[in-house]
Design a protein around this motif. Structure first.
Motif, short mmCIF file in Angstrom:
data_model
loop_
_atom_site.label_atom_id
_atom_site.label_comp_id
_atom_site.label_asym_id
_atom_site.label_seq_id
_atom_site.Cartn_x
_atom_site.Cartn_y
_atom_site.Cartn_z
N ALA A 47 -67.26 3.95 -51.79
CA ALA A 47 -67.55 2.54 -52.06
C ALA A 47 -66.73 1.62 -51.16
CB ALA A 47 -67.29 2.23 -53.53
N GLN A 48 -65.48 1.99 -50.91
CA GLN A 48 -64.62 1.17 -50.06
C GLN A 48 -65.11 1.16 -48.63
OE1 GLN A 48 -62.18 -0.81 -50.88
NE2 GLN A 48 -61.49 -1.34 -48.82
N ALA A 49 -65.52 2.31 -48.11
CA ALA A 49 -66.03 2.39 -46.74
C ALA A 49 -67.29 1.54 -46.58
CB ALA A 49 -66.31 3.84 -46.36
N LEU A 50 -68.18 1.59 -47.58
CA LEU A 50 -69.39 0.77 -47.53
C LEU A 50 -69.04 -0.71 -47.58
CD1 LEU A 50 -71.67 2.84 -49.93
CD2 LEU A 50 -71.98 2.56 -47.46
N ARG A 51 -68.09 -1.05 -48.43
CA ARG A 51 -67.69 -2.45 -48.60
C ARG A 51 -67.09 -3.03 -47.32
NH1 ARG A 51 -64.46 -1.48 -52.48
NH2 ARG A 51 -66.00 -1.68 -54.12
N SER A 52 -66.34 -2.20 -46.60
CA SER A 52 -65.66 -2.67 -45.41
C SER A 52 -66.43 -2.40 -44.12
CB SER A 52 -64.27 -2.02 -45.31
OG SER A 52 -64.38 -0.61 -45.26
N ARG B 113 -57.44 -9.81 -48.34
CA ARG B 113 -58.60 -9.22 -47.69
C ARG B 113 -59.46 -8.44 -48.68
NH1 ARG B 113 -57.76 -4.51 -43.38
NH2 ARG B 113 -57.44 -3.40 -45.33
N GLU B 114 -58.81 -7.66 -49.55
CA GLU B 114 -59.57 -6.87 -50.52
C GLU B 114 -60.24 -7.76 -51.56
OE1 GLU B 114 -60.35 -3.69 -50.22
OE2 GLU B 114 -59.32 -3.94 -48.30
N ALA B 115 -59.58 -8.84 -51.97
CA ALA B 115 -60.21 -9.77 -52.91
C ALA B 115 -61.42 -10.43 -52.26
CB ALA B 115 -59.20 -10.82 -53.35
N SER B 116 -61.29 -10.79 -50.97
CA SER B 116 -62.41 -11.41 -50.27
C SER B 116 -63.57 -10.45 -50.12
CB SER B 116 -61.93 -11.88 -48.89
OG SER B 116 -62.97 -12.51 -48.17
N ARG B 117 -63.29 -9.20 -49.79
CA ARG B 117 -64.35 -8.21 -49.65
C ARG B 117 -65.13 -8.01 -50.94
NH1 ARG B 117 -61.27 -3.35 -46.27
NH2 ARG B 117 -61.67 -4.17 -44.18
N ARG B 118 -64.44 -8.12 -52.05
CA ARG B 118 -65.07 -7.90 -53.35
C ARG B 118 -65.65 -9.16 -53.98
NH1 ARG B 118 -61.33 -4.10 -52.59
NH2 ARG B 118 -61.50 -2.11 -53.69
N GLY B 119 -65.37 -10.31 -53.38
CA GLY B 119 -65.75 -11.56 -54.02
C GLY B 119 -65.00 -11.73 -55.33
N ALA B 120 -63.74 -11.27 -55.34
CA ALA B 120 -62.97 -11.22 -56.58
C ALA B 120 -61.88 -12.28 -56.60
CB ALA B 120 -62.34 -9.83 -56.74
N ARG B 121 -61.41 -12.58 -57.80
CA ARG B 121 -60.23 -13.43 -57.95
C ARG B 121 -58.99 -12.64 -57.55
NH1 ARG B 121 -62.99 -13.31 -62.56
NH2 ARG B 121 -61.42 -11.92 -63.46
N LEU B 122 -57.94 -13.36 -57.17
CA LEU B 122 -56.67 -12.72 -56.87
C LEU B 122 -55.62 -13.28 -57.83
CD1 LEU B 122 -54.90 -10.87 -55.11
CD2 LEU B 122 -54.49 -12.83 -53.61
N GLN B 123 -55.07 -12.40 -58.64
CA GLN B 123 -53.99 -12.78 -59.53
C GLN B 123 -52.68 -12.31 -58.90
OE1 GLN B 123 -52.86 -10.75 -63.43
NE2 GLN B 123 -53.81 -12.63 -64.21
N VAL B 124 -51.79 -13.25 -58.65
CA VAL B 124 -50.50 -12.94 -58.05
C VAL B 124 -49.45 -12.95 -59.15
CG1 VAL B 124 -48.80 -13.58 -56.30
CG2 VAL B 124 -51.24 -14.03 -55.90
N GLY C 1 -78.25 14.82 -48.86
CA GLY C 1 -79.45 14.14 -49.34
C GLY C 1 -79.19 12.83 -50.06
N ARG C 2 -77.96 12.49 -50.26
CA ARG C 2 -77.64 11.24 -50.95
C ARG C 2 -77.84 10.07 -49.99
NH1 ARG C 2 -71.99 10.34 -54.27
NH2 ARG C 2 -71.91 8.06 -54.17
N ILE C 3 -78.55 9.06 -50.43
CA ILE C 3 -78.82 7.92 -49.56
C ILE C 3 -77.73 6.86 -49.76
CG2 ILE C 3 -81.29 8.35 -49.55
CD1 ILE C 3 -81.61 6.09 -51.58
N GLY C 4 -77.64 5.96 -48.78
CA GLY C 4 -76.71 4.85 -48.90
C GLY C 4 -75.27 5.22 -48.68
N LEU C 5 -75.02 6.26 -47.90
CA LEU C 5 -73.64 6.67 -47.61
C LEU C 5 -73.17 6.05 -46.30
CD1 LEU C 5 -73.79 10.49 -48.49
CD2 LEU C 5 -72.62 8.69 -49.80
#
Length: 301
Positions: A25-30, A170-181, A74-78
């Motif tokens: 999932a991380q490789a696909l996201r990045s 960077r990881e929050a941006s890739r995920r469209g996520a909030r960042l709690q510090v 045979g798995r698609i989307g890799l």
């Protein structure tokens, strides 16, 4: 875009398979390729070397990689995938592979791990020595839930590190996520005034408020350029008195990823710091340990 591979270290264990899924999932996201690696010892290596006929086995006869390839066939989307088998013990081999990767992902406990050891020697070795960020995926059944859409950054306001903060943004941006510090600071506890008298609870509370405000100001000053670089990331700064590890572990229960910096190297203490080690032992979500700026491979946006 960072085209360095995401490395997934597999060992045939269930926890290793969970880490592999996270790495996919991380490789696909990045938008990065995925390199699936296995480190193993070969029973005949010593005898073969002594006989002068040692030939390093490759991926085609590595049983762990054979099973992984079959499971993904045979798995698609890799993402684009390559496989590599390395002879040697994982705790020695894996940390050396991080120099050309954007991150390494492995399970917290692999094959043969004792149930009481929540973090195995391989995870400790990689987190403390690899040149790239290392993500440790905790063991246990995966939660059947939607993502929390939150990344947590553990920030040391006294010695903030730009590599760790950049990784978290960077990881929050890739995920469209909030960042709690999360910024912890020392609770003053009982304080004796001059003359030996105990200060009032109100005075202690006022001191804690003053300390918290100062810590928040330091954190905000450090975060300002990262906010500017990632204006899409919604940031919440939480300052709290007391144990940093405890606050971070609590925050991990509602996070998709927790990001912490590697302990600064000292002559007599080359291992992980107590906060980092405690978070890896008890985190409820995957935890990324980022080499500090002086140790890190240059970060690519």
């Amino acid at each position: 875009m960072d085209q360095r591979p995401v490395i997934a270290a597999v060992d045939g264990s269930e926890n290793g398979n969970r880490a592999l899924e996270w790495a996919i999932a991380q490789a696909l996201r990045s938008g990065a390729p995925l390199r699936i690696v296995h480190a193993r010892l070969y029973a005949s290596s010593i005898g073969s070397v002594m006989a002068g006929g040692f030939e390093q086995p490759g991926q085609d006869d590595d049983p762990v990689l054979i099973r992984v390839r079959a499971a993904l066939a045979g798995r698609i989307g890799l993402p684009v995938i390559e496989y590599a088998s390395h002879p040697g013990t994982p705790d020695n081999v894996l940390p050396e592979l991080g120099g050309g990767a954007q991150m390494m992902v492995l399970g917290s406990r692999g094959r043969g791990g004792f149930a009481s050891l929540l973090l195995g020697s391989n995870g400790l070795a990689c987190a403390s020595r690899a040149a790239c960020p290392v993500v440790v995926v905790p063991s246990g059944e995966p939660a059947l839930r939607d993502p929390y859409d939150q990344v947590v950054l553990g920030l040391n306001s006294a010695a903030p590190d730009d590599s760790t903060s950049h990784f978290a943004f960077r990881e929050a941006s890739r995920r469209g996520a909030r960042l709690q510090v999360v910024v912890a600071h020392t609770w003053p506890g009982p304080v004796f005034a001059p003359g030996g008298t105990l200060t009032t609870a109100a005075a202690v509370a006022q001191d804690e408020t003053t300390t918290g405000s100062a810590v928040t100001a330091l954190a905000e000053a450090h975060l300002r350029p990262h906010r500017a670089r990632h204006p899409d990331v919604v940031v919440e700064v939480v300052t709290a008195p007391g144990d940093a590890a405890g606050h971070l572990v609590a925050a991990s229960r509602a996070a998709d990823l927790i990001v912490i910096g590697r302990h600064r190297k000292r002559l007599l203490s080359p291992h992980l710091g107590s906060v980092t080690n405690a978070v890896l032992l008890h985190t409820a979500c995957p935890a990324a340990v980022v080499p500090l700026e002086e140790d890190a491979v240059p970060v690519t946006a």
